[in-house]
Scaffold this motif. Sequence first.
Motif, PDB file in Angstrom:
ATOM      1  N   ALA A 147       0.695  -1.379  -0.149  1.00  0.00           N
ATOM      2  CA  ALA A 147       0.013   0.086   0.015  1.00  0.00           C
ATOM      3  C   ALA A 147       0.779   1.147  -0.016  1.00  0.00           C
ATOM      4  O   ALA A 147       0.490   2.266   0.461  1.00  0.00           O
ATOM      5  CB  ALA A 147      -1.024   0.053   1.095  1.00  0.00           C
ATOM      6  N   VAL A 148       2.009   1.209  -0.468  1.00  0.00           N
ATOM      7  CA  VAL A 148       2.916   2.440  -0.763  1.00  0.00           C
ATOM      8  C   VAL A 148       3.057   2.633  -2.183  1.00  0.00           C
ATOM      9  O   VAL A 148       3.029   1.691  -3.009  1.00  0.00           O
ATOM     10  CB  VAL A 148       4.151   2.303   0.131  1.00  0.00           C
ATOM     11  CG1 VAL A 148       3.997   2.036   1.318  1.00  0.00           C
ATOM     12  CG2 VAL A 148       4.724   1.154  -0.476  1.00  0.00           C
ATOM     13  N   SER A 149       3.315   3.910  -2.538  1.00  0.00           N
ATOM     14  CA  SER A 149       3.701   4.305  -3.939  1.00  0.00           C
ATOM     15  C   SER A 149       5.118   5.122  -4.051  1.00  0.00           C
ATOM     16  O   SER A 149       5.754   5.176  -2.753  1.00  0.00           O
ATOM     17  CB  SER A 149       2.633   5.100  -4.412  1.00  0.00           C
ATOM     18  OG  SER A 149       2.612   6.544  -3.750  1.00  0.00           O
ATOM     19  N   GLY A 169       0.532   1.204  -4.292  1.00  0.00           N
ATOM     20  CA  GLY A 169      -0.464   2.350  -3.575  1.00  0.00           C
ATOM     21  C   GLY A 169      -1.648   2.735  -4.480  1.00  0.00           C
ATOM     22  O   GLY A 169      -2.249   3.847  -4.180  1.00  0.00           O
ATOM     23  N   THR A 171      -5.301   3.168  -5.840  1.00  0.00           N
ATOM     24  CA  THR A 171      -6.619   3.092  -5.550  1.00  0.00           C
ATOM     25  C   THR A 171      -7.575   3.686  -6.689  1.00  0.00           C
ATOM     26  O   THR A 171      -7.010   4.316  -7.766  1.00  0.00           O
ATOM     27  CB  THR A 171      -7.165   3.754  -4.400  1.00  0.00           C
ATOM     28  OG1 THR A 171      -7.030   5.319  -4.619  1.00  0.00           O
ATOM     29  CG2 THR A 171      -6.009   3.373  -3.266  1.00  0.00           C
ATOM     30  N   GLY A 192      -5.021  -2.009  -2.876  1.00  0.00           N
ATOM     31  CA  GLY A 192      -6.001  -0.788  -2.938  1.00  0.00           C
ATOM     32  C   GLY A 192      -7.585  -1.163  -3.167  1.00  0.00           C
ATOM     33  O   GLY A 192      -8.271  -0.484  -3.558  1.00  0.00           O
TER      34      GLY A 192
END
Length: 215
Positions: A147-149, A169, A171, A192
């Motif tokens: 969940a990180v970009s 990351g 969504t 996401g």
Amino acid sequence: MCIEVKICGLSTPETMTAAIEAGVDYVGTVFFPPSPRAVTPSRAGELLAPVGDRATKVGLFVDAVDALIEEVLKAAPLDLLQLHGSESVERVAAIKSRFGVPVMKVIKIRGPDDVSRVENFLEVSDRILFDAAPPADLENPLPGGNAVSFDWTYLKGKAWPKPWMLAGGLTADNLARAVDLSGASALDVSSGVEDRPGIKNPDKIRAFIAAAKVI
């Protein structure tokens, strides 16, 4: 612009059906036991059997030995092997040669200089996926799905002779911005579209695909 979508880490018939009916382009199953999204080869076979040719069937492996890849391919009809570990150029080439299945190498990005690593894999990979490198301070990070970009502008204006995807990351709310800043024409999402790690939400899957298809 036609944005392709891959939903990674599908593990139930309900979420697989939701993805297919919503028009997903790629469906992914995970074969990395530490992941909460992991499935067994036999389970993957059951999940992927109804997909047919409606989507490209992808298997995610992390520094996998040949025996595991062979076991999975005997049970599940994969169209693409996603190599999400620290596989070398030689290892990627060996996997493609031995199993005769197209491969997609993942390039993990933390800073702008990491993008250049893709050059090493262009000759041996059929596709490339750019994903965020796990944060150094994250407790028990996974190879992906954290969940990180990363800074999507690192990819802006770049061109390679192989098709590529963007992950990390994403969504339904930020994917349009991700496409605008990176220039990506294919997106890969896992966390996401989840309520919690490993538990995907059919409504979030449908919303993500719908948002991607109207860009």
